[in-house]
Each structure stands twice: as C-alpha cells, then as structure tokens.
Design a protein around this motif. Structure first.
Motif, PDB file in Angstrom:
ATOM      1  N   ALA A  35      10.928  -1.261   9.652  1.00 52.49           N
ATOM      2  CA  ALA A  35      10.965  -1.958  10.944  1.00 52.49           C
ATOM      3  C   ALA A  35      12.365  -2.416  11.299  1.00 52.49           C
ATOM      4  O   ALA A  35      12.738  -2.448  12.484  1.00 52.49           O
ATOM      5  CB  ALA A  35      10.015  -3.152  10.908  1.00 52.49           C
ATOM      6  N   LEU A  36      13.165  -2.777  10.291  1.00 50.32           N
ATOM      7  CA  LEU A  36      14.510  -3.294  10.541  1.00 50.32           C
ATOM      8  C   LEU A  36      15.573  -2.216  10.527  1.00 50.32           C
ATOM      9  O   LEU A  36      16.759  -2.508  10.712  1.00 50.32           O
ATOM     10  CB  LEU A  36      14.864  -4.378   9.529  1.00 50.32           C
ATOM     11  N   GLY A  37      15.204  -0.953  10.317  1.00 51.69           N
ATOM     12  CA  GLY A  37      16.166   0.138  10.372  1.00 51.69           C
ATOM     13  C   GLY A  37      16.912   0.406   9.088  1.00 51.69           C
ATOM     14  O   GLY A  37      17.923   1.115   9.099  1.00 51.69           O
ATOM     15  N   PHE A  38      16.412  -0.104   7.961  1.00 55.83           N
ATOM     16  CA  PHE A  38      17.033   0.169   6.665  1.00 55.83           C
ATOM     17  C   PHE A  38      16.435   1.400   5.999  1.00 55.83           C
ATOM     18  O   PHE A  38      16.954   1.879   4.990  1.00 55.83           O
ATOM     19  CB  PHE A  38      16.873  -1.032   5.736  1.00 55.83           C
ATOM     20  N   ALA A  39      15.322   1.892   6.496  1.00 54.99           N
ATOM     21  CA  ALA A  39      14.647   3.059   5.937  1.00 54.99           C
ATOM     22  C   ALA A  39      13.898   3.762   7.058  1.00 54.99           C
ATOM     23  O   ALA A  39      13.766   3.231   8.174  1.00 54.99           O
ATOM     24  CB  ALA A  39      13.707   2.657   4.803  1.00 54.99           C
ATOM     25  N   ASP A  40      13.395   4.960   6.748  1.00 53.37           N
ATOM     26  CA  ASP A  40      12.752   5.783   7.775  1.00 53.37           C
ATOM     27  C   ASP A  40      11.294   6.107   7.487  1.00 53.37           C
ATOM     28  O   ASP A  40      10.478   6.172   8.406  1.00 53.37           O
ATOM     29  CB  ASP A  40      13.506   7.118   7.924  1.00 53.37           C
ATOM     30  N   HIS A  41      10.948   6.334   6.219  1.00 53.22           N
ATOM     31  CA  HIS A  41       9.644   6.890   5.883  1.00 53.22           C
ATOM     32  C   HIS A  41       9.042   6.171   4.686  1.00 53.22           C
ATOM     33  O   HIS A  41       9.752   5.744   3.779  1.00 53.22           O
ATOM     34  CB  HIS A  41       9.759   8.380   5.552  1.00 53.22           C
ATOM     35  N   PHE A  42       7.706   6.107   4.671  1.00 50.22           N
ATOM     36  CA  PHE A  42       6.975   5.531   3.547  1.00 50.22           C
ATOM     37  C   PHE A  42       6.238   6.635   2.807  1.00 50.22           C
ATOM     38  O   PHE A  42       5.463   7.394   3.399  1.00 50.22           O
ATOM     39  CB  PHE A  42       5.966   4.488   4.041  1.00 50.22           C
ATOM     40  N   VAL A  43       6.471   6.713   1.492  1.00 53.57           N
ATOM     41  CA  VAL A  43       5.792   7.659   0.622  1.00 53.57           C
ATOM     42  C   VAL A  43       5.346   6.897  -0.622  1.00 53.57           C
ATOM     43  O   VAL A  43       6.162   6.204  -1.240  1.00 53.57           O
ATOM     44  CB  VAL A  43       6.707   8.835   0.217  1.00 53.57           C
ATOM     45  N   PRO A  44       4.079   6.981  -1.020  1.00 55.92           N
ATOM     46  CA  PRO A  44       3.652   6.306  -2.260  1.00 55.92           C
ATOM     47  C   PRO A  44       4.483   6.777  -3.452  1.00 55.92           C
ATOM     48  O   PRO A  44       4.845   7.948  -3.559  1.00 55.92           O
ATOM     49  CB  PRO A  44       2.188   6.730  -2.402  1.00 55.92           C
ATOM     50  N   SER A  45       4.769   5.861  -4.361  1.00 54.04           N
ATOM     51  CA  SER A  45       5.674   6.177  -5.465  1.00 54.04           C
ATOM     52  C   SER A  45       5.154   7.310  -6.343  1.00 54.04           C
ATOM     53  O   SER A  45       5.942   8.098  -6.875  1.00 54.04           O
ATOM     54  CB  SER A  45       5.920   4.930  -6.322  1.00 54.04           C
ATOM     55  N   ASP A  46       3.834   7.419  -6.491  1.00 51.45           N
ATOM     56  CA  ASP A  46       3.317   8.483  -7.351  1.00 51.45           C
ATOM     57  C   ASP A  46       3.432   9.862  -6.723  1.00 51.45           C
ATOM     58  O   ASP A  46       3.196  10.879  -7.390  1.00 51.45           O
ATOM     59  CB  ASP A  46       1.873   8.201  -7.764  1.00 51.45           C
ATOM     60  N   LYS A  47       3.818   9.907  -5.451  1.00 48.04           N
ATOM     61  CA  LYS A  47       3.995  11.185  -4.752  1.00 48.04           C
ATOM     62  C   LYS A  47       5.455  11.644  -4.721  1.00 48.04           C
ATOM     63  O   LYS A  47       5.754  12.729  -4.218  1.00 48.04           O
ATOM     64  CB  LYS A  47       3.474  11.084  -3.317  1.00 48.04           C
TER      65      LYS A  47
END
Length: 369
Positions: A191-203
């Motif tokens: 939301a704050l622009g420090f990252a782009d995508h969410f991926v579960p760690s086990d993936k």
C-alpha cells in the motif's frame, strides 16, 4: 561474458561460506545474500562484491534478468553494517563515508538495471535491505515480511533511498513510518509503495523456478495472491491529520490529543527515538515529497545527512543502546524535541564528494506537508 565464477547455462559451483552467492541459472542472474546468522546484514564487503557483478551482468547478453534473495528463514536483510558505523562514530573514523557511497551506488544500480530485477522480500527487510530490494522493478513480499526504516531509533535518518520511498506514500503515511521507525506488514509495504506483489512464502521456490523457465510475468501471474489488507492505510485519517502539523513538536502534541489509541502509541514511539533524528527526518521527507526528486537526489541528500550524523553523539549512543549493549535505553543529546532547535547545518553540503555529483540538490529550506 558471465561474471567471474559463474556459468551461463547452469548453476555454477559456489562456495557456501561466501557472504554473497552469485550464479547464472538458465540465463537468470541469481544474487543471494548469505549471512543468515546476521539476517544477511549488508556490510561493506558484500557491497563491494555485488557492485561489479551488477555492472557485468547489465552488459551480459546471456543474462535475461536478475533474482535477488536472502539465505535462511529469518529474513532477506536486517540492514546495513551498523557495527562498523558505530566504530567510526566512536573513534572519529570516516570509513562509513565510503561504505555509504558504495552502498548507494548499488541501490541505484538495482533501480536503473536495464533488465528486470525480481527481489524476494521475505521475512525481515530493514534499512539497507530496503535499499537493495525496494527499488527493484518487481518486489515480492510474503506473510512473513516485516519491512521498515528504523533509523531514527539509532540516531540516524532513513537512507538508502528511504526518503525517496517515504516521500511518495499516500498522504502522511511515510512520515508516520519514518518518524516512528515502525514496521510494515506485507499489506502495508504494498500500500505504501515499498513492494508490488504478495506471494506466500512456501510458494517462493516455485515462483523462482517458474520465473527461470517462463519469465517473471508468467511466474507472477501464477503465484501472486491478493495482498492482506493494510492496517496503516485503514488508519490514514488520523495519520494524515496528526502528521500535517508543522513541526515535530506539534506532530507529537497532535498524536497525544487524538482520540485514536494507535495515535498515542505513535507519540510514545516518537518520544523514544532520537529527537534530532526525528526533526531532521521530518524535514528530509517533506523536502523529497515537495521536490518530487529522483532516487539519486534522495541518495545525495541522505549521504550528507548520514555524514553529518557521524559527528553527533546520538548515532554512537543509539547503536550502543540498540545493537552493542542492547539495554534499549539510549540517552539522547538533546533529550527532547523541544530542545533540538535549528537543524540547518545538517543540510549543508558534505565535505566529501557526493555519490551522484551530477544530480541537482534537493531544496530543503521549506516545510511543505
């Protein structure tokens, strides 16, 4: 031509004790920070290893894109070489100046890399880790990600491009994170622009393999999931209201007067970190926000501020309390925000060459919100 010690068609033989692991796997340049016991803290030795490899791979036609990650389960990178900085701050040494300059060159090289760069911001990602991962073209966080710029807690200011990122957040969220030194969840970081995508760690292993065989877009399309909601974004109303106050003293007063319980916690957090760092950070983030400057401009600004911090008592004291003695009881000089006074001297040009001498300076004699 591939970087020394790598082979373009297969994973090369690597020395597992090396602080950074480099290899080219099926046309993908892989960089792994390899100090898991230190949560991959990015020291000067590592910086010097990474910089020439980035330069070489940028020109290597066999390298299609990069993946940067960290070894171990605890995090991508806990920050920079704080203990070396402490030694300089205590002794009057200037080695930290060279470290910062070289580190900022690496941060900018990642940002300007002519090919895609995928960074895996799993676990702890603080300070120098944000500088290495947070300016890449494709930034992935997981449910384990804890992202932050905690520099005010050690008498420093958010650097490695921190003022650049914090100055571009929605509303006043960047000031809240920068002044308190608070941590962001995966949802907050996106939301704050420090990252782009969410991926579960086990993936993540599957993501790496898919990216290697089919490219980054295909991998993201398969493994990205909706990001968790951002608690910070949900609290934006009181954050915007309180952090719009003109001075750091006024901001703390507004937080203390606010009816929201989280606002009082923020006021307490600010009261525990370096008052001077808070005052300087407020001005630096607002200056970058008003100027809309480049990453290189932000790095130059931060370089000057960090250079000045070496000559002040709070840097050594903050690192002592948080990292060396770990008593968590720093004695700041001055002790309160009201005593800080004028900080113009912090924003004077440093006595040494800037990391990016061709970048125009950021105007800092304003207090735009």
């Amino acid at each position: 031509m591939s970087a020394p010690g790598t082979e373009s068609a297969q994973v090369s033989t690597i020395v597992e004790e090396d602080p950074v692991l480099f290899r080219v796997d099926r046309g993908v340049g892989r960089i792994t920070l390899n100090r898991p016991r230190q949560i991959n803290a990015f020291d000067h030795r590592m910086v010097k290893l990474v910089e020439p490899v980035l330069a070489e791979w940028a020109e290597d036609p066999e390298v299609r894109f990069l993946i940067i990650d960290g070894a171990g389960e605890r995090g991508f990178c806990a920050g920079g070489d704080v203990k070396a900085i402490y030694s300089d701050a205590k002794s009057g040494g200037r080695g930290a100046i060279d470290y910062w300059r070289d580190e900022y060159h690496v941060d900018a090289a990642v940002a300007r890399f002519p090919k895609p760069v995928l960074t895996l911001m799993d676990g702890i990602v603080m300070g120098g880790g944000v500088g290495l991962a947070g300016h890449a073209s494709h930034r992935v966080v997981t449910e384990r990600s804890m992202v932050g710029m905690p520099e005010t807690g050690i008498g420093l200011i958010p650097d490695v491009g921190g003022t650049y990122l914090l100055g571009r957040t929605p509303g006043q969220l960047g000031l809240h994170v920068g002044l308190t030194g608070g941590r962001m969840t995966a949802g907050d970081a996106i939301a704050l622009g420090f990252a782009d995508h969410f991926v579960p760690s086990d993936k993540l292993p599957d993501l790496i393999e898919k990216a290697t065989t089919h490219g980054i877009p295909a991998a993201l399309a398969e493994f990205v999931e909706p990001a968790p909601e951002s608690e910070l974004l949900a609290e934006r109303e009181w954050i915007d209201r309180c952090y719009s106050a003109p001075t750091a003293v006024d901001i703390v007063a507004a937080l203390q007067d606010a009816p929201e319980p989280a606002a009082a916690k923020a006021a307490t957090a600010i009261s525990r970190v370096s008052p001077t760092s808070v005052t300087v950070t407020l001005r630096a983030i607002r200056a970058m926000r008003a100027a809309g400057g480049t990453l290189e401009q932000a790095l130059n600004l931060e370089f000057g501020l960090c250079s000045h911090a070496l000559d002040t008592p709070d840097l050594a004291e903050g690192i002592r309390a948080q990292v060396v003695d770990k008593d968590r009881n720093p004695q700041w000089t001055p002790a309160t925000l009201a005593e800080v006074g004028n900080v113009d001297a912090w924003f004077a040009p440093p006595a040494t060459e800037l990391p990016f001498p061709d970048a125009p300076p950021v105007p800092t004699d304003m207090l735009e919100k």
